[in-house]
Design an enzyme around this catalytic site. Structure first.
Site, mmCIF file in Angstrom:
data_model
loop_
_atom_site.group_PDB
_atom_site.id
_atom_site.type_symbol
_atom_site.label_atom_id
_atom_site.label_comp_id
_atom_site.label_asym_id
_atom_site.label_seq_id
_atom_site.Cartn_x
_atom_site.Cartn_y
_atom_site.Cartn_z
ATOM 1 N N GLY A 42 0.827 -1.202 0.000
ATOM 2 C CA GLY A 42 0.000 0.000 0.000
ATOM 3 C C GLY A 42 0.862 1.253 0.000
ATOM 4 O O GLY A 42 2.107 1.177 0.080
ATOM 5 N N ASN A 68 -10.010 2.750 5.728
ATOM 6 C CA ASN A 68 -8.629 2.467 6.145
ATOM 7 C C ASN A 68 -7.642 3.116 5.178
ATOM 8 O O ASN A 68 -6.480 3.305 5.495
ATOM 9 C CB ASN A 68 -8.355 0.955 6.235
ATOM 10 C CG ASN A 68 -8.823 0.181 5.015
ATOM 11 O OD1 ASN A 68 -9.510 0.707 4.147
ATOM 12 N ND2 ASN A 68 -8.478 -1.105 4.949
ATOM 13 N N GLY A 70 -6.468 6.146 2.217
ATOM 14 C CA GLY A 70 -6.490 7.605 2.164
ATOM 15 C C GLY A 70 -5.709 8.114 0.985
ATOM 16 O O GLY A 70 -4.723 7.508 0.587
ATOM 17 N N HIS A 71 -6.179 9.187 0.409
ATOM 18 C CA HIS A 71 -5.423 9.851 -0.650
ATOM 19 C C HIS A 71 -5.253 11.303 -0.239
ATOM 20 O O HIS A 71 -6.210 11.930 0.208
ATOM 21 C CB HIS A 71 -6.188 9.860 -1.970
ATOM 22 C CG HIS A 71 -6.351 8.516 -2.580
ATOM 23 N ND1 HIS A 71 -5.288 7.699 -2.852
ATOM 24 C CD2 HIS A 71 -7.445 7.856 -2.987
ATOM 25 C CE1 HIS A 71 -5.735 6.584 -3.396
ATOM 26 N NE2 HIS A 71 -7.036 6.650 -3.482
ATOM 27 N N THR A 327 -1.908 8.641 6.160
ATOM 28 C CA THR A 327 -2.946 9.672 6.065
ATOM 29 C C THR A 327 -4.093 9.392 7.022
ATOM 30 O O THR A 327 -4.694 10.296 7.581
ATOM 31 C CB THR A 327 -3.527 9.684 4.633
ATOM 32 O OG1 THR A 327 -2.459 9.778 3.717
ATOM 33 C CG2 THR A 327 -4.462 10.850 4.427
ATOM 34 N N GLY A 330 -2.013 8.597 10.906
ATOM 35 C CA GLY A 330 -0.884 9.443 11.316
ATOM 36 C C GLY A 330 0.294 8.630 11.829
ATOM 37 O O GLY A 330 1.252 9.189 12.359
ATOM 38 N N PRO A 332 3.789 6.640 11.727
ATOM 39 C CA PRO A 332 4.933 6.632 10.814
ATOM 40 C C PRO A 332 4.972 5.308 10.069
ATOM 41 O O PRO A 332 4.686 4.255 10.646
ATOM 42 C CB PRO A 332 6.151 6.761 11.734
ATOM 43 C CG PRO A 332 5.662 6.600 13.118
ATOM 44 C CD PRO A 332 4.168 6.650 13.138
ATOM 45 N N VAL A 442 9.035 11.758 -10.316
ATOM 46 C CA VAL A 442 10.222 12.359 -9.702
ATOM 47 C C VAL A 442 9.845 13.524 -8.781
ATOM 48 O O VAL A 442 10.663 14.381 -8.465
ATOM 49 C CB VAL A 442 11.234 12.816 -10.784
ATOM 50 C CG1 VAL A 442 11.877 11.613 -11.452
ATOM 51 C CG2 VAL A 442 10.576 13.716 -11.830
HETATM 52 P P1 IMP Z 1 -7.112 -2.983 8.319
HETATM 53 O O1 IMP Z 1 -7.240 -2.883 6.831
HETATM 54 O O2 IMP Z 1 -7.434 -1.706 9.026
HETATM 55 O O3 IMP Z 1 -7.835 -4.161 8.868
HETATM 56 O O4 IMP Z 1 -5.556 -3.238 8.638
HETATM 57 C C1 IMP Z 1 -4.900 -4.438 8.249
HETATM 58 C C2 IMP Z 1 -3.455 -4.141 7.845
HETATM 59 O O5 IMP Z 1 -3.457 -3.406 6.639
HETATM 60 C C3 IMP Z 1 -2.700 -3.275 8.829
HETATM 61 O O6 IMP Z 1 -1.333 -3.674 8.810
HETATM 62 C C4 IMP Z 1 -2.820 -1.880 8.280
HETATM 63 O O7 IMP Z 1 -1.764 -1.028 8.670
HETATM 64 C C5 IMP Z 1 -2.751 -2.189 6.806
HETATM 65 N N1 IMP Z 1 -3.415 -1.184 5.982
HETATM 66 C C6 IMP Z 1 -4.748 -0.982 5.846
HETATM 67 N N2 IMP Z 1 -5.000 0.000 4.982
HETATM 68 C C7 IMP Z 1 -3.801 0.419 4.548
HETATM 69 C C8 IMP Z 1 -3.401 1.399 3.608
HETATM 70 O O8 IMP Z 1 -4.215 2.058 2.980
HETATM 71 N N3 IMP Z 1 -2.045 1.537 3.419
HETATM 72 C C9 IMP Z 1 -1.135 0.786 4.076
HETATM 73 N N4 IMP Z 1 -1.472 -0.149 4.956
HETATM 74 C C10 IMP Z 1 -2.790 -0.330 5.187
#
Ligand code: IMP
Length: 504
Positions: A42, A68, A70-71, A327, A330, A332, A442
């Site tokens: 992701g 879960n 975000g853009h 996003t 928050g 890291p 870039v």
């Molecule tokens: P959930 O989708 O909230 O159930 O989280 C399951 C796993 O997917 C966790 O490790 C989250 O940090 C990861 N995750 C969920 N959505 C994203 C995303 O949009 N970007 C990166 N990791 C994500």
């Protein structure tokens, strides 16, 4: 049972699709659907990819995940943070669709629509599938409670109720968006679900949900969203039949896929391109292009094995220059070297036809750069991705090393102008992928893109004499190496828009 309709013998049934039968995938009549899919964990920058292609697209469909994701989309001086509504909403010519494979928290959706409306964005074009499932407050409570019970073994979810909502969908205990439109159905659905939820919540020391309050809440959501709830599969199919270009946008990435990711440290849906079919309402043969998106290094949010993770200054430098902060939460993001092992798997399971490589600029000044080309697992060299969190946790990376480059590359617009060492690195990534890298980003601005091959679009609006670009539009296409083109609908795209991407 309804009596049905009997047509008289000999009557000719009109064809379902108007006009003459069309040969499948023949000549220039290909169905113009492009899937955008993340090839890592992701946050690969899919928002920028969508933004880059938006001008030529009539519809953007989000096919899985929920809030879960975000853009972050930058439009001039304005920053828009979106979790559910596809970023295409910022373009007046695009219909934004939330497909049946998405789980929708109606409160988030309502907030997002209000925020967009208050900032002058027309949101009437946002359509939400009748069949999309609803994230209820008890899903959020259960997600958080389970994570806290799991302690050190937690997945590190975003705490948005994603897993429990998909769980209820599979268990046939969910509410769909269409249910919100009928208070009687809401009551029936909740009567099925709540007894078990009450037991589960009690096991976590939480109070049982108040059925009446939930019914009122769900009905209010339905009233508020009534005008947006639609049969999105028909919308998508009609658009494809008209020859409109449809972009299907995945959230998260292949390595978080429920089937192909590092289970159980995954999300609860299918970000892979196959998910675009089930969750977007198209068939496999309607997909023309699968554009895989990846960053020049790796990031991961939440728990789970990450063999190439960097715990040193180099990783910190990349994280800070790349602004690697989720996003949605928050948090890291964890940072590591690019992992070539899952790349080939991701290319295969998604049928990736071309790749956009993002954030190459962030590696300027990093020397040497490492690329993971295999793992050592239990004393054996392995070059196949083990889609098991437990096996992956025992993997030690085997690296190939590349000399870095010093100078910033934000202004470079052609591969030939990249420092030689950057070109070498991009070539190595492409060799590992086995498919062409057609776009290299870039910088966060839309114009900061090297367009190596022509965009992966099969239906291009012929350029009218004189260029035809509306005066309000910027020269983004030209800067990206293409001709100066109008949007397919002739509507100007939002001037100065540029996307970064990035969830969790
Ligand atoms: P959930 O989708 O909230 O159930 O989280 C399951 C796993 O997917 C966790 O490790 C989250 O940090 C990861 N995750 C969920 N959505 C994203 C995303 O949009 N970007 C990166 N990791 C994500």
């Amino acid at each position: 049972m309804p009596a049905g309709t009997v047509l008289p013998v000999g009557r000719i049934v009109p064809p379902l699709v108007g006009g003459a039968a069309r040969p499948i995938r023949a000549g220039d009549r290909l169905m113009p659907a492009t899937v955008i899919v993340g090839l890592q964990w992701g946050d690969e920058g899919k928002g920028k990819t969508t933004d880059f292609l938006a001008e030529q697209v009539a519809m953007v469909v989000r096919y899985q995940g929920g809030d879960n994701a975000g853009h972050t989309v930058v439009r001039g001086d304005e920053v828009f943070k979106l979790h559910l509504v596809p970023s295409g909403v910022l373009y007046p010519h695009i219909t934004s669709v939330i497909g049946s494979g998405v789980v929708v928290n109606p409160a988030t959706l309502i907030d997002e629509l209000e925020m967009l409306r208050s900032r002058g964005i027309e949101v009437g074009r946002v359509r939400v599938s009748r069949a999309a499932h609803v994230i209820m407050p008890y899903h959020v409570a259960l997600d958080r409670a389970l994570e806290s019970r799991l302690g050190d073994d937690r997945v590190g979810t975003t705490g948005r109720g994603i897993g429990p909502a998909y769980g209820d969908r599979a268990w046939r205990l969910g509410l769909r968006m269409e249910d919100l439109l009928e208070p009687e159905i809401i009551r029936e659905r909740l009567a099925r679900a709540l007894p078990d939820k009450g037991v589960l919540l009690a096991s976590h020391g939480l109070p049982a949900p108040d059925a009446d309050a939930l019914c009122r809440q769900a009905a209010a959501w339905g009233e508020r969203l009534r005008d947006h709830i639609d049969d999105t599969t028909t919308l998508v199919q009609d658009a494809l039949s008209r020859g409109d270009h449809v972009l299907l946008e995945g959230a998260q990435g292949t390595l978080l896929d429920l089937d192909h990711g590092s289970y159980p440290f995954v999300t609860s849906s299918n970000p892979v391109a196959g998910g675009a079919c089930t969750g977007g309402g198209i068939g496999p043969l309607q997909v023309d292009e699968v554009l895989g998106v990846m960053k020049a290094y790796a990031t991961r949010v939440g728990a789970g094995p990450f063999p190439t993770e960097l715990g040193d200054d180099v990783g910190e430098g990349i994280a800070s220059r790349g602004q690697e902060v989720g996003t949605t939460t928050g948090r890291p993001r964890r940072v590591g070297w690019f992992d070539g092992v899952p790349l080939r798997r991701a290319v295969a399971v998604n049928s990736v036809s071309s790749i956009m490589l993002n954030k190459l600029d962030i590696l300027s000044g990093v020397d040497p750069i490492r690329l993971c080309i295999g793992y050592s697992i239990d004393g054996r060299s392995v070059d196949a991705w083990p889609s098991s969190g437990a096996v992956l946790a025992r993997a030690t990376p085997i690296y190939q090393e590349f000399a870095g480059w010093e100078r910033p590359i934000h202004d470079v617009r052609s591969l030939a102008d990249l420092p030689e060492n950057a070109r070498r690195y991009v070539t190595a990534l492409e060799e590992h992928a086995g498919v062409p890298i057609v776009l290299v980003s870039v910088g966060p601005e839309r114009t900061q893109t090297i367009e190596r091959a022509w965009r992966p679009m099969r239906h291009r609006t012929p350029l009218p004499p004189g260029g035809g670009r509306p005066a309000a539009a910027t020269g983004a296409s030209a800067a990206a190496g293409g001709a100066d083109e109008p949007s397919p609908s002739g509507v100007a795209r939002v001037a100065g828009a540029a996307g970064g991407a990035s969830p969790a």
